[in-house]
Design a protein around this motif. Structure first.
Motif, short mmCIF file in Angstrom:
data_model
loop_
_atom_site.label_atom_id
_atom_site.label_comp_id
_atom_site.label_asym_id
_atom_site.label_seq_id
_atom_site.Cartn_x
_atom_site.Cartn_y
_atom_site.Cartn_z
N ASN A 163 34.56 -32.32 1.75
CA ASN A 163 34.99 -32.62 3.12
C ASN A 163 33.90 -32.15 4.09
N ARG A 164 33.87 -32.76 5.27
CA ARG A 164 32.87 -32.40 6.28
C ARG A 164 33.53 -32.07 7.60
N GLU A 165 32.93 -31.11 8.29
CA GLU A 165 33.33 -30.73 9.65
C GLU A 165 32.05 -30.62 10.48
N ARG A 166 32.03 -31.25 11.62
CA ARG A 166 30.88 -31.13 12.53
C ARG A 166 31.06 -29.86 13.35
N ILE A 167 30.04 -29.03 13.44
CA ILE A 167 30.14 -27.76 14.16
C ILE A 167 29.96 -28.03 15.65
N GLN A 168 31.06 -27.96 16.36
CA GLN A 168 31.12 -28.18 17.81
C GLN A 168 31.10 -26.83 18.53
N PRO A 169 30.85 -26.83 19.84
CA PRO A 169 30.82 -25.55 20.57
C PRO A 169 32.07 -24.70 20.41
N ASN A 170 33.25 -25.32 20.34
CA ASN A 170 34.47 -24.52 20.20
C ASN A 170 34.68 -23.99 18.79
N ASP A 171 33.80 -24.34 17.84
CA ASP A 171 33.84 -23.81 16.47
C ASP A 171 32.92 -22.61 16.29
N ASN A 199 30.65 -18.91 17.20
CA ASN A 199 30.75 -17.52 17.66
C ASN A 199 29.71 -17.29 18.76
N ASN A 200 29.51 -16.04 19.13
CA ASN A 200 28.56 -15.69 20.20
C ASN A 200 27.10 -15.98 19.83
N HIS A 201 26.84 -16.28 18.58
CA HIS A 201 25.47 -16.53 18.13
C HIS A 201 25.19 -18.03 17.96
N GLY A 202 26.14 -18.88 18.36
CA GLY A 202 25.92 -20.32 18.29
C GLY A 202 26.02 -20.90 16.89
N SER A 203 26.69 -20.17 15.99
CA SER A 203 26.90 -20.69 14.64
C SER A 203 28.39 -20.69 14.33
N ALA A 204 28.76 -21.39 13.28
CA ALA A 204 30.17 -21.54 12.92
C ALA A 204 30.83 -20.17 12.79
N HIS A 205 31.97 -20.03 13.42
CA HIS A 205 32.77 -18.80 13.31
C HIS A 205 33.26 -18.68 11.87
N ILE A 247 25.90 -21.41 9.85
CA ILE A 247 25.88 -22.87 10.02
C ILE A 247 25.72 -23.13 11.51
N PRO A 248 24.56 -23.59 11.94
CA PRO A 248 24.30 -23.75 13.38
C PRO A 248 25.15 -24.85 14.02
N GLN A 249 25.43 -24.64 15.30
CA GLN A 249 26.11 -25.67 16.08
C GLN A 249 25.32 -26.97 16.00
N GLY A 250 26.02 -28.08 15.89
CA GLY A 250 25.38 -29.38 15.79
C GLY A 250 25.17 -29.84 14.36
N GLU A 251 25.18 -28.89 13.41
CA GLU A 251 25.05 -29.24 12.00
C GLU A 251 26.44 -29.62 11.47
N THR A 252 26.47 -30.09 10.25
CA THR A 252 27.71 -30.42 9.58
C THR A 252 27.99 -29.37 8.52
N ARG A 283 36.94 -22.91 -7.15
CA ARG A 283 35.64 -22.51 -6.59
C ARG A 283 35.39 -23.36 -5.35
N LEU A 284 34.96 -22.70 -4.29
CA LEU A 284 34.69 -23.37 -3.02
C LEU A 284 33.34 -22.92 -2.51
N ARG A 285 32.55 -23.90 -2.09
CA ARG A 285 31.25 -23.61 -1.49
C ARG A 285 31.12 -24.40 -0.20
N ALA A 286 30.42 -23.80 0.75
CA ALA A 286 30.12 -24.51 2.00
C ALA A 286 28.61 -24.62 2.11
N PHE A 287 28.18 -25.71 2.74
CA PHE A 287 26.77 -26.00 2.95
C PHE A 287 26.59 -26.40 4.40
N HIS A 288 25.43 -26.08 4.98
CA HIS A 288 25.15 -26.73 6.26
C HIS A 288 24.26 -27.92 5.95
N GLU A 289 24.61 -29.02 6.60
CA GLU A 289 23.94 -30.28 6.33
C GLU A 289 23.43 -30.85 7.65
#
Length: 147
Positions: free
Chosen positions: A11-19, A21-27, A65-70, A88-94
């Motif tokens: 599954n994919r999620e696009r990292i939007q500003p409301n996703d 933290n204070n460092h501009g990456s996925a919470h 996972i930086p904002q704007g990435e998937t 087993r679950l893994r996440a990737f930034h794409e």
């Protein structure tokens, strides 16, 4: 009886500003939620029953996972108990423009199959199904042992 391959979900999620933290990456909490949702689907696909999270055995955040990435979440069931399913679950930034990926998170969750009244119900054995599925199972089990 499902095979490991039949439980494989991506599954994919696009990292939007409301996703973020204070460092501009996925919470981290959002990433955990996405892992949990995909894991539950993997477990339900195998059990044929509603499954709930019983435990998170490992959860390692390796990089942001930086904002704007998937965020790509990949999961599969790799072992069963009487009423439980280990996933087993893994996440990737794409990069959404190129499809290039880097692993960011590695984890193992345990789900329990439940009846309508909330009581645990037995799950079928999980079969491997192919050489690739055996590699996936071995990788998940090796990770449990800290390898």
């Amino acid at each position: 009886m499902a095979t490991i391959g039949e439980t494989h979900i991506e599954n994919r999620e696009r990292i939007q500003p409301n996703d973020t933290n204070n460092h501009g990456s996925a919470h981290g909490g959002n990433v955990m939620r996405w892992l949990d949702e995909v894991g539950a689907i993997c477990a339900m696909r195998h059990a044929g029953e509603t499954c709930v999270t019983a435990s998170v055995d490992d959860l390692d955040f390796e990089q942001p996972i930086p904002q704007g990435e998937t965020c790509v979440v990949v999961g599969y069931a790799y072992a069963t108990g009487r009423t439980s399913i280990r996933v087993r679950l893994r996440a990737f930034h794409e990069d959404p423009r190129t499809g290039e990926r880097e692993r960011t998170t590695d984890s193992r969750f345990v789900f329990v199959a439940i009846a309508d009244d909330g009581s645990p119900v037995p799950v079928p054995d999980l079969t491997v199904g192919s050489e690739r599925c055996e590699e996936l199972r071995r990788a998940a089990l090796d990770g449990e042992r800290g390898q």
